[in-house]
Design a protein around this motif. Structure first.
Motif, PDB file in Angstrom:
ATOM      1  N   ASP A  20       0.839  -1.199   0.000  1.00  0.00           N
ATOM      2  CA  ASP A  20       0.000   0.000   0.000  1.00  0.00           C
ATOM      3  C   ASP A  20       0.875   1.250   0.000  1.00  0.00           C
ATOM      4  N   PRO A  23      -2.561   6.710  -3.203  1.00  0.00           N
ATOM      5  CA  PRO A  23      -3.323   6.394  -4.417  1.00  0.00           C
ATOM      6  C   PRO A  23      -2.673   6.977  -5.672  1.00  0.00           C
ATOM      7  N   GLY A  24      -2.555   6.146  -6.704  1.00  0.00           N
ATOM      8  CA  GLY A  24      -2.023   6.590  -7.981  1.00  0.00           C
ATOM      9  C   GLY A  24      -0.524   6.806  -8.035  1.00  0.00           C
ATOM     10  N   THR A  40       2.115   1.055 -10.921  1.00  0.00           N
ATOM     11  CA  THR A  40       1.335   2.202 -10.450  1.00  0.00           C
ATOM     12  C   THR A  40       0.240   1.718  -9.513  1.00  0.00           C
ATOM     13  N   ASN A  42      -3.329   1.644  -7.469  1.00  0.00           N
ATOM     14  CA  ASN A  42      -4.689   1.955  -7.900  1.00  0.00           C
ATOM     15  C   ASN A  42      -5.262   3.121  -7.095  1.00  0.00           C
ATOM     16  N   ASP A  43      -6.556   3.384  -7.280  1.00  0.00           N
ATOM     17  CA  ASP A  43      -7.189   4.541  -6.632  1.00  0.00           C
ATOM     18  C   ASP A  43      -7.260   4.406  -5.114  1.00  0.00           C
ATOM     19  N   GLN A  44      -7.108   3.176  -4.610  1.00  0.00           N
ATOM     20  CA  GLN A  44      -7.106   2.961  -3.159  1.00  0.00           C
ATOM     21  C   GLN A  44      -5.683   2.902  -2.594  1.00  0.00           C
ATOM     22  N   GLY A  45      -4.694   2.996  -3.465  1.00  0.00           N
ATOM     23  CA  GLY A  45      -3.308   2.955  -3.017  1.00  0.00           C
ATOM     24  C   GLY A  45      -2.693   1.570  -3.008  1.00  0.00           C
ATOM     25  N   ALA A  69       1.833  12.371  -6.420  1.00  0.00           N
ATOM     26  CA  ALA A  69       1.291  13.355  -7.364  1.00  0.00           C
ATOM     27  C   ALA A  69       2.133  14.621  -7.423  1.00  0.00           C
ATOM     28  N   THR A 168      -4.988  -6.087  -9.326  1.00  0.00           N
ATOM     29  CA  THR A 168      -5.796  -5.401  -8.308  1.00  0.00           C
ATOM     30  C   THR A 168      -7.282  -5.389  -8.666  1.00  0.00           C
TER      31      THR A 168
END
Length: 290
Positions: A20, A23-24, A40, A42-45, A69, A168
């Protein structure tokens, strides 16, 4: 903060890692300081990487370099000790002329570290890597000619729901049998390396146990010519605890047909009682209908 979740390394050096981060974020895996893969989150890390590393007779350090980011790259505070390959340890010790008992002791020590990977934080405090279940096991992972995936396993807690992920993405959900067994038909994955994860969940969605395995997806064959019989070839990726007997029982409904698997894969199997995680075997003949 970057955190390691699960690790599996096969004797051949296939490495599956999940964890973990933000995210991103871009995640680079560094083995003894050298980048071996980039993924990379995902949106949840969550992130998962399936890569390879040459088997080694000595422990190595795996760290993460995470770029968020803001474009700033940061090294993980944790480092993961990748255990030496028991097979490489045995070969090295034997080449050095070690006595059989000494070779066995070195291999056993390597296997302990492989079974319970250690993560060390910035303060030097170690922890055993969490996430891989002591009991939940993926027994078989077979690929049909069209790339479709069939998995079976055991050891799920009573009444648990089992959720499967490829990389994922969630791909399957089933309830465990009365004795903890399970079987799932999953959609085809693209050709290339992938990570399969199965989570056992309670009624509230809490993860009770987890099993994970890397595999290679296959490209579907071209459409068969008119009147031609469809291809029936299947393969299975061996995981810890597999036996030819169990695979034959699962595939054909008759464990004594393990001889068919042995004969079809003699180039990889010297002794039918000795097969190893990470090996990929062809499954000849017709499978038992589901």
């Amino acid at each position: 903060m970057a955190r390691f979740d699960t690790l599996r390394v096969t004797p051949a050096g296939a490495l599956t890692l999940a964890g973990d981060v933000a995210p991103g974020a871009k995640v680079e895996l560094l083995l003894d300081g050298t980048v071996i893969d980039t993924v990379t989150a995902n949106d949840q890390g969550a992130f998962a990487a399936v890569t390879s590393a040459e088997p080694s007779a000595t422990p190595r350090s795996l760290t993460l370099r995470v770029t968020g980011a803001d474009g700033v790259a940061k090294m993980s505070e944790e480092s993961l000790t990748v255990a030496p390959s028991p097979r490489a340890v045995a070969e090295a010790a034997t080449a050095e002329g070690a006595a059989p008992a000494a070779v066995a002791a070195e291999v056993a020590a390597a296997q302990v570290l492989a079974d319970k990977p250690l993560v060390t934080d910035a303060s030097g405090t170690p922890r055993v890597l969490a996430g891989l279940s002591e009991t939940l096991v993926i027994d078989t992972l077979s690929l049909a000619a069209d790339g479709g995936i069939t998995i079976s396993g055991r050891g799920a807690p009573k009444g648990a729901l089992l959720r499967a992920y490829v990389d994922t993405a969630e791909v399957g959900l089933v309830q465990a049998g009365a004795e903890g067994g399970f079987r799932m038909q999953l959609p085809a994955a693209k050709s290339g390396a992938h990570s399969l994860r199965v989570d056992a969940l309670d009624a509230a969605g809490k993860v009770l146990a987890r099993a994970e395995q890397g595999f290679e997806g296959i490209a579907p064959p071209p459409p068969a010519a008119t009147g031609a019989a469809p291809a029936r070839s299947r393969i299975v990726t061996i995981s810890s605890g597999n036996t030819l007997w169990a695979i034959a029982r699962e595939t054909y409904g008759d464990p004594y047909l393990y001889v068919q698997i042995f004969e079809a894969n003699r180039d990889q199997i010297r002794d039918p009682d000795r097969i190893y995680p990470g090996q990929v075997f062809a499954l000849p003949g017709e499978a038992t209908p589901d």
